[in-house]
Design a protein around this motif. Structure first.
Motif, PDB file in Angstrom:
ATOM      1  N   LYS A 181      -9.287   8.239   7.432  1.00 32.28           N
ATOM      2  CA  LYS A 181      -8.327   9.301   7.763  1.00 32.28           C
ATOM      3  C   LYS A 181      -7.426   9.638   7.763  1.00 32.28           C
ATOM      4  O   LYS A 181      -6.306   9.193   7.418  1.00 32.28           O
ATOM      5  N   THR A 182      -7.213   8.996   9.468  1.00 26.27           N
ATOM      6  CA  THR A 182      -5.998   8.717  10.155  1.00 26.27           C
ATOM      7  C   THR A 182      -5.084   7.729   9.631  1.00 26.27           C
ATOM      8  O   THR A 182      -3.821   8.204   9.606  1.00 26.27           O
ATOM      9  N   ILE A 183      -6.022   6.723   9.386  1.00 24.57           N
ATOM     10  CA  ILE A 183      -4.824   5.859   8.404  1.00 24.57           C
ATOM     11  C   ILE A 183      -4.082   6.047   7.477  1.00 24.57           C
ATOM     12  O   ILE A 183      -2.959   5.744   6.994  1.00 24.57           O
ATOM     13  N   GLN A 239       0.229   7.004   3.801  1.00 25.00           N
ATOM     14  CA  GLN A 239       0.034   7.671   2.506  1.00 25.00           C
ATOM     15  C   GLN A 239       1.586   8.105   2.023  1.00 25.00           C
ATOM     16  O   GLN A 239       1.865   8.670   2.474  1.00 25.00           O
ATOM     17  N   VAL A 240       2.418   7.518   0.954  1.00 24.44           N
ATOM     18  CA  VAL A 240       3.554   7.203   0.575  1.00 24.44           C
ATOM     19  C   VAL A 240       4.027   6.733  -0.830  1.00 24.44           C
ATOM     20  O   VAL A 240       3.236   8.151  -1.659  1.00 24.44           O
ATOM     21  N   LEU A 241       3.177   6.127  -1.055  1.00 19.34           N
ATOM     22  CA  LEU A 241       3.224   5.469  -3.164  1.00 19.34           C
ATOM     23  C   LEU A 241       1.498   5.973  -3.069  1.00 19.34           C
ATOM     24  O   LEU A 241       1.574   6.395  -4.318  1.00 19.34           O
ATOM     25  N   PHE A 261      -4.484   3.130   0.056  1.00 20.71           N
ATOM     26  CA  PHE A 261      -4.474   2.167   0.248  1.00 20.71           C
ATOM     27  C   PHE A 261      -5.260   1.157   1.597  1.00 20.71           C
ATOM     28  O   PHE A 261      -5.872   1.523   1.460  1.00 20.71           O
ATOM     29  N   LEU A 262      -5.048   1.034   2.385  1.00 20.45           N
ATOM     30  CA  LEU A 262      -5.995   0.408   3.468  1.00 20.45           C
ATOM     31  C   LEU A 262      -6.977   1.673   3.840  1.00 20.45           C
ATOM     32  O   LEU A 262      -7.983   1.207   4.919  1.00 20.45           O
ATOM     33  N   GLY A 263      -6.458   2.541   3.932  1.00 17.97           N
ATOM     34  CA  GLY A 263      -7.445   3.867   4.540  1.00 17.97           C
ATOM     35  C   GLY A 263      -8.762   4.083   3.316  1.00 17.97           C
ATOM     36  O   GLY A 263      -9.077   4.994   3.376  1.00 17.97           O
ATOM     37  N   LYS A 264      -8.017   3.423   2.312  1.00 18.31           N
ATOM     38  CA  LYS A 264      -9.485   3.283   1.928  1.00 18.31           C
ATOM     39  C   LYS A 264     -10.029   2.699   0.735  1.00 18.31           C
ATOM     40  O   LYS A 264     -11.936   1.920   0.658  1.00 18.31           O
ATOM     41  N   SER A 265      -9.169   0.997   1.326  1.00 18.08           N
ATOM     42  CA  SER A 265      -9.342  -0.450   0.424  1.00 18.08           C
ATOM     43  C   SER A 265     -10.738  -0.985   1.387  1.00 18.08           C
ATOM     44  O   SER A 265     -10.906  -1.692   0.632  1.00 18.08           O
ATOM     45  N   PHE A 266     -11.025  -0.857   1.973  1.00 18.00           N
ATOM     46  CA  PHE A 266     -11.768  -1.622   2.654  1.00 18.00           C
ATOM     47  C   PHE A 266     -13.766  -1.782   2.519  1.00 18.00           C
ATOM     48  O   PHE A 266     -14.072  -2.827   3.193  1.00 18.00           O
ATOM     49  N   HIS A 267     -13.680  -0.370   1.761  1.00 14.54           N
ATOM     50  CA  HIS A 267     -15.154  -0.335   1.288  1.00 14.54           C
ATOM     51  C   HIS A 267     -15.750   1.106   0.510  1.00 14.54           C
ATOM     52  O   HIS A 267     -14.886   2.229   0.968  1.00 14.54           O
ATOM     53  N   SER A 268     -16.327   1.080  -0.224  1.00 15.40           N
ATOM     54  CA  SER A 268     -16.203   2.148  -1.385  1.00 15.40           C
ATOM     55  C   SER A 268     -17.309   1.256  -1.774  1.00 15.40           C
ATOM     56  O   SER A 268     -17.978   0.513  -1.788  1.00 15.40           O
TER      57      SER A 268
END
Length: 451
Positions: free
Chosen positions: A248-250, A255-257, A260-267
């Protein structure tokens, strides 16, 4: 649209006794599809109780005919994509044939029982994998309560985006880091602001889970050809659980567009795809909208979707910590929510996604977004459960959490229920947080970012 048939018969029982337990996720009325590794080979299968029908081994028995045999033959490469791309009648035929073969009074029972370990291995004896090849992953934002709360946490004057009630908001996620349930989620590195407002780089200090449901696309659509709203569900092969892990902090700093990196590390996704046909008994009207909400535009308003676009589905999240497991304390349920908490249906998500001519492909994954409701127990991520850290979550071990710590494990589950129907589950979507790895060739000491 999937209609009720003999596979949904609540009186039907299986000769696989574990499928008949009252709390079984995979009774004979479910029959979800998945993939697994056996003897070093990738195989496809169908869950029944605590066993898996190995579809390649079943095909070799020559017990299937017609459309069912054709459907079963399509998965010999070890993935479900070819099966998912077939016309719905083929998949329905295979499901019907499996239901007949596994029924208590099946004529072929003795033949299957004599080779049970070859055709129906124990689920615990194989390694479950991603059920299909996932080429694209889109995550939506369709809970009004989740969206509004996060807008307030960010201090927005209008916490609900202007477009929210007019269209299903989404972002394009990263399919390459999707993983099947189980194993570890490695704490990622990234940039964020610390408590003093300084920009730091280091292991993410605020990890969170997000409880979602995902639709898996069966038949796609050609580029430029939108999918009409009342045809949209016919393009969904089935559904699985999704944990869209978030740093969340990342995420909030970058988050502008969009994320990105705050989500793409693992799902993480659950290994079994519950078919749209299996869910037919649990269909219900789309959730009602509040008086005064904008009218749904015609391309997102379908008569069939409004009548049966919802699902009677309850979803849960459990948390255990390393200390809880050491002291033999049972995992604690922290979320109990319902799919009614989505503002948009999955058919509307598909119709909107393709409304500009975008082509969906077999195996594409569409996440619902965090399924949070108005009540405290229906908040479907830690950020909401703790009111953005203002009210730490108390645990039975005496610990508390405002974010996930190393060693914490989240287990998602779901059950579809309706009067007169046998309840079915989705299996688990489970993973444990692992410490960040040493960063390679760090050009400078990590200020304030070490976890």
């Amino acid at each position: 649209m999937s209609a009720l048939n003999s596979t949904h018969d609540p009186a039907r029982r299986s000769w696989i006794e574990s499928a008949n337990a009252g709390n079984a996720d995979f009774p004979i009325q479910n029959l979800p599809f998945g993939a697994f590794v056996r003897g070093g080979e990738l195989r496809t299968g169908v869950a029944i109780g605590d066993r898996i029908v190995d579809l390649r081994a079943l095909h070799d028995t020559a017990l299937l005919e017609g459309d069912a045999a054709l459907a079963c033959a399509s998965v010999r490469d070890g993935t479900l994509n070819a099966l998912m791309a077939l016309d719905a009648r083929h998949v329905s035929a295979l499901r019907g044939a499996l239901s007949a073969l596994l029924a208590q009074n099946a004529p072929a029972r003795s033949r299957l029982e004599s080779s049970i370990d070859a055709v129906l291995p124990q689920m615990n004896d194989v390694q479950l994998t991603l059920p299909c090849t996932i080429g694209d992953y889109t995550d939506f934002l369709t809970s009004l309560h989740h969206t509004e709360r996060h807008g307030r946490y960010k201090g927005l004057a209008d916490p609900l985006p202007a477009a929210f009630k007019s269209l299903p908001i989404a972002y394009h996620g990263r399919a390459s880091s999707l993983r099947v349930s189980g194993g570890e989620v490695r704490r990622p590195y990234g940039q964020y602001r610390d408590a003093e407002g300084r920009v730091c780089f280091g292991p993410a200090p605020m990890l969170d889970f997000e409880l979602e449901l995902a639709a898996v696309i069966g038949r796609g659509n050609p580029l430029t050809q939108a999918i009409p709203i009342d045809d949209a569900r016919a393009h969904i092969f089935g559904y699985c659980l999704l944990n869209d892990w978030s740093a969340k902090t990342i995420q909030w700093f970058e988050q502008v567009l969009g994320p990105f990196l705050g989500k793409s590390f693992h799902s993480s996704i659950s290994p079994w795809i519950v078919t749209d046909e299996a869910l037919a008994p649990f269909r219900k009207a789309a959730p009602a909208r509040a008086a005064g909400d904008p009218a749904i535009l015609p391309h997102l308003h379908g008569v069939q979707d409004q009548q049966s676009g919802g699902l009677d589905l309850q979803l849960f999240a459990q948390l255990s910590t390393a200390a809880m497991r050491r002291d033999h304390i049972e995992p604690v349920r922290i979320t109990h929510t319902h799919l009614d908490n989505l503002y948009w249906t999955f058919a509307q998500m598909v119709a909107h996604h393709t409304s500009n001519g975008c082509n969906l492909r077999t195996g594409d994954l569409l996440g619902s977004g965090t399924i949070s409701g108005a009540s405290d127990e229906s908040r479907a991520c830690l950020t909401e459960l703790t009111d953005a850290g203002k009210k730490p979550l108390a645990l039975p071990s005496g610990e508390s959490r405002i974010a996930l710590e190393d060693g914490d494990e989240i287990v998602l589950s779901a059950r579809a229920s309706a009067p007169g129907a046998v309840s079915i589950g989705f299996g688990e979507c489970r993973a444990r947080i692992a410490p960040a790895l040493p960063y390679p060739h760090a050009p400078y000491p990590l200020p304030h970012g070490e976890h």
